[in-house]
Write an enzyme that holds these catalytic residues in place. Structure first.
Site, PDB file in Angstrom:
ATOM      1  N   CYS A 115       0.725  -1.266   0.045  1.00 25.66           N
ATOM      2  CA  CYS A 115       0.000  -0.179   0.017  1.00 25.66           C
ATOM      3  C   CYS A 115       0.880   1.276  -0.099  1.00 25.66           C
ATOM      4  O   CYS A 115       0.371   2.370  -0.246  1.00 25.66           O
ATOM      5  CB  CYS A 115      -0.870   0.019   1.295  1.00 25.66           C
ATOM      6  SG  CYS A 115      -2.204  -1.534   1.323  1.00 25.66           S
ATOM      7  N   HIS A 256      -3.332   7.063   3.354  1.00 25.42           N
ATOM      8  CA  HIS A 256      -3.874   5.612   2.836  1.00 25.42           C
ATOM      9  C   HIS A 256      -5.030   5.240   3.415  1.00 25.42           C
ATOM     10  O   HIS A 256      -5.267   5.639   4.527  1.00 25.42           O
ATOM     11  CB  HIS A 256      -2.939   4.860   3.091  1.00 25.42           C
ATOM     12  CG  HIS A 256      -3.231   3.205   2.575  1.00 25.42           C
ATOM     13  ND1 HIS A 256      -3.658   2.724   1.657  1.00 25.42           N
ATOM     14  CD2 HIS A 256      -3.269   2.143   3.449  1.00 25.42           C
ATOM     15  CE1 HIS A 256      -3.943   1.548   1.513  1.00 25.42           C
ATOM     16  NE2 HIS A 256      -3.681   1.173   2.667  1.00 25.42           N
ATOM     17  N   ASN A 286     -10.250   0.018   0.710  1.00 28.04           N
ATOM     18  CA  ASN A 286      -8.863   0.092   0.422  1.00 28.04           C
ATOM     19  C   ASN A 286      -8.566  -0.536  -0.869  1.00 28.04           C
ATOM     20  O   ASN A 286      -8.546  -1.841  -1.179  1.00 28.04           O
ATOM     21  CB  ASN A 286      -8.327  -0.826   1.626  1.00 28.04           C
ATOM     22  CG  ASN A 286      -6.677  -0.653   1.606  1.00 28.04           C
ATOM     23  OD1 ASN A 286      -6.150  -0.117   0.782  1.00 28.04           O
ATOM     24  ND2 ASN A 286      -6.261  -1.207   2.914  1.00 28.04           N
TER      25      ASN A 286
HETATM   26  O1  UT7 Z   1      -3.738  -1.379   3.727  1.00 29.34           O
HETATM   27  C1  UT7 Z   1      -3.235  -2.084   4.954  1.00 29.34           C
HETATM   28  C2  UT7 Z   1      -4.085  -3.370   5.330  1.00 29.34           C
HETATM   29  N1  UT7 Z   1      -5.220  -3.299   6.198  1.00 29.34           N
HETATM   30  C3  UT7 Z   1      -5.521  -2.526   7.299  1.00 29.34           C
HETATM   31  O2  UT7 Z   1      -4.585  -2.053   7.483  1.00 29.34           O
HETATM   32  C4  UT7 Z   1      -6.383  -3.136   8.376  1.00 29.34           C
HETATM   33  C5  UT7 Z   1      -6.076  -2.844   9.587  1.00 29.34           C
HETATM   34  N2  UT7 Z   1      -7.032  -3.416  10.700  1.00 29.34           N
HETATM   35  C6  UT7 Z   1      -8.106  -2.775  10.741  1.00 29.34           C
HETATM   36  O3  UT7 Z   1      -8.814  -2.116  10.137  1.00 29.34           O
HETATM   37  C7  UT7 Z   1      -9.270  -3.605  11.891  1.00 29.34           C
HETATM   38  O4  UT7 Z   1      -8.346  -4.523  12.845  1.00 29.34           O
HETATM   39  C8  UT7 Z   1     -10.147  -4.504  11.344  1.00 29.34           C
HETATM   40  C9  UT7 Z   1     -11.383  -3.577  10.513  1.00 29.34           C
HETATM   41  C10 UT7 Z   1      -9.623  -5.620  10.383  1.00 29.34           C
HETATM   42  C11 UT7 Z   1     -10.988  -5.278  12.518  1.00 29.34           C
HETATM   43  O5  UT7 Z   1     -11.439  -4.467  13.325  1.00 29.34           O
HETATM   44  P1  UT7 Z   1     -11.438  -4.564  14.623  1.00 29.34           P
HETATM   45  O6  UT7 Z   1     -12.154  -3.218  15.593  1.00 29.34           O
HETATM   46  O7  UT7 Z   1      -9.983  -4.653  15.072  1.00 29.34           O
HETATM   47  O8  UT7 Z   1     -12.315  -5.824  14.901  1.00 29.34           O
HETATM   48  P2  UT7 Z   1     -11.524  -7.238  15.822  1.00 29.34           P
HETATM   49  O9  UT7 Z   1     -10.552  -7.745  15.049  1.00 29.34           O
HETATM   50  O10 UT7 Z   1     -11.285  -6.725  17.296  1.00 29.34           O
HETATM   51  O11 UT7 Z   1     -12.821  -8.009  15.693  1.00 29.34           O
HETATM   52  C12 UT7 Z   1     -13.946  -7.899  16.668  1.00 29.34           C
HETATM   53  C13 UT7 Z   1     -14.982  -8.906  16.303  1.00 29.34           C
HETATM   54  C14 UT7 Z   1     -14.468 -10.293  16.447  1.00 29.34           C
HETATM   55  O12 UT7 Z   1     -15.540 -11.362  16.784  1.00 29.34           O
HETATM   56  P3  UT7 Z   1     -15.399 -11.835  18.298  1.00 29.34           P
HETATM   57  O13 UT7 Z   1     -13.799 -12.534  18.190  1.00 29.34           O
HETATM   58  O14 UT7 Z   1     -15.331 -10.556  19.154  1.00 29.34           O
HETATM   59  O15 UT7 Z   1     -16.492 -12.801  18.384  1.00 29.34           O
HETATM   60  C15 UT7 Z   1     -14.401 -10.804  14.701  1.00 29.34           C
HETATM   61  O16 UT7 Z   1     -14.444 -11.938  14.500  1.00 29.34           O
HETATM   62  O17 UT7 Z   1     -15.515  -8.655  14.968  1.00 29.34           O
HETATM   63  C16 UT7 Z   1     -15.572 -10.055  14.118  1.00 29.34           C
HETATM   64  N3  UT7 Z   1     -15.462  -9.223  12.914  1.00 29.34           N
HETATM   65  C17 UT7 Z   1     -16.569  -9.371  12.098  1.00 29.34           C
HETATM   66  N4  UT7 Z   1     -17.873  -9.246  12.373  1.00 29.34           N
HETATM   67  C18 UT7 Z   1     -18.811  -8.943  11.380  1.00 29.34           C
HETATM   68  C19 UT7 Z   1     -14.256  -9.427  11.834  1.00 29.34           C
HETATM   69  N5  UT7 Z   1     -14.573  -8.939  10.927  1.00 29.34           N
HETATM   70  C20 UT7 Z   1     -15.974  -8.955  10.855  1.00 29.34           C
HETATM   71  C21 UT7 Z   1     -17.059  -8.527   9.926  1.00 29.34           C
HETATM   72  N6  UT7 Z   1     -18.209  -8.725  10.178  1.00 29.34           N
HETATM   73  N7  UT7 Z   1     -16.523  -8.499   8.501  1.00 29.34           N
END
Ligand code: UT7
Length: 329
Positions: A115, A256, A286
């Protein structure tokens, strides 16, 4: 840094894929919903270039930038394309673009800094321009993430889109500084990767057994999130500092587009408010290295760029890589 001259962007272009995929479209086959995606990421929809190649997007964006600049293809003497989702290992996407647009005889180079790729590509272009090696450089960033996300994995599938952006740069007289860095990861601690689908196979007789599966992306979202907030601030501050400035002295900051919460946290950490920050994550998600040049094109085509404006672009990505450029438009 500024003593070598800056960049003069004489044309911008982009390609917006036809297929608009809304958050609810994922809810049909994944355990997810619009509320989760919008509130956790700021993304409402994304564009996919289904049934098409990355090179088609790169060529369209480059053609658009050429038209915008009024240059003839023959005037371009170097082509740099940032991509981590090419059609081929080789030929490079830059060669495909040059061939399609009849940019005969120009140097061609692909850059993969994930990225951060457009920031790195533009910095290479500026160095060549400053040294007088080349006069007009086409810099493209084109990404087809839809071919590399695992549509069974809700933690990555909803985050990405496809698209391409391009600019044509000449040497300029305005301020310029850059800060390009990395925090390299080895295989064991990799938080964001897409493995090349090749298993070393030394036995000639086993040559037909190599797997044909498309390589998919893997990401430890939390690790990347934490890294991103920190390095976006570092990169913007370090690049501005080289000019004796701070990020607050820039007219527009173009970050980004990975997650609106990452952007807001980094901006808060810099002591800034969102009014100078340009984003389009809501409609484009993204699109990796293509985010920044696509946003530059949107700003230019909607008459929001004026000569003399001070712009800061800042990105992070797999590698892990990060970087920023501060320049005068
Ligand atoms: O360009 C560079 C590449 N990408 C990035 O920079 C992404 C960087 N990371 C992020 O943007 C965030 O960490 C995410 C958007 C990927 C995740 O957000 P988060 O607030 O960190 O969520 P989390 O990983 O703490 O997940 C919370 C919950 C989990 O469920 P449990 O374990 O609490 O039951 C996940 O399984 O949300 C769940 N979850 C979803 N639920 C519904 C993860 N993805 C989804 C989804 N829909 N798409």
């Amino acid at each position: 840094m500024g003593g070598f001259g800056g960049i003069n962007i004489i044309g911008t272009g982009s390609f917006v894929p036809e297929y608009r995929i809304k958050n609810d479209d994922f809810a049909c086959f994944l355990d997810t919903n619009d509320e989760w995606i919008t509130s956790r990421t700021g993304i409402s929809e994304r564009r996919f270039h289904f049934n098409g190649k990355n090179s088609e997007m790169a060529i369209a964006a480059a053609r658009n930038a050429l038209e915008d600049s009024g240059c003839f293809p023959g005037e371009i003497d170097y082509v740099i394309v940032s991509t981590s989702t090419p059609d081929y290992f080789y030929p490079s996407l830059s060669c495909q673009v040059s061939d399609a647009l009849s940019i005969k005889g120009a140097g061609c180079l692909d850059v993969n800094a994930a990225c951060t790729g457009f920031v790195s590509a533009l910095d290479i272009a500026r160095s060549y321009l400053a040294l007088g090696v080349y006069q007009k450089i086409l810099v493209v960033a084109s990404e087809k993430l839809s071919s590399h996300v695992d549509f069974n994995d809700r933690t990555t599938a909803v985050l990405f889109g496809d698209g391409a952006g391009a600019i044509i740069a000449e040497k300029g007289e305005g301020i310029y500084s850059s800060y390009i860095s990395s925090n390299p990861e080895c295989e064991e601690d990799n938080s964001l990767y897409c493995k090349v689908n090749y298993e070393p196979n030394h036995k000639f007789e086993n040559r037909y057994e190599q797997t044909k599966k498309t390589p998919h992306m893997f990401m430890d979202g939390k690790a990347v999130y934490k890294f991103a907030v920190e390095v976006m601030q570092t990169a913007a501050e370090k690049a501005a500092e080289k000019l004796g400035m701070s990020p607050s002295q820039f007219d527009i900051i173009i970050p980004h587009q990975a997650n609106i919460r990452i952007i807001k946290s980094a901006i808060k950490g810099l002591g800034l408010t969102m009014d100078k920050i340009y984003t389009h994550i809501n409609t484009r998600a993204n699109i990796s290295s293509a985010c920044i040049p696509t946003m530059l094109d949107e700003l230019k085509k909607s008459n929001r760029l004026e000569r003399g404006m001070k712009i800061c672009i800042v990105a992070f990505g797999a590698g892990l890589t990060f970087g920023s450029i501060c320049f005068e438009y």
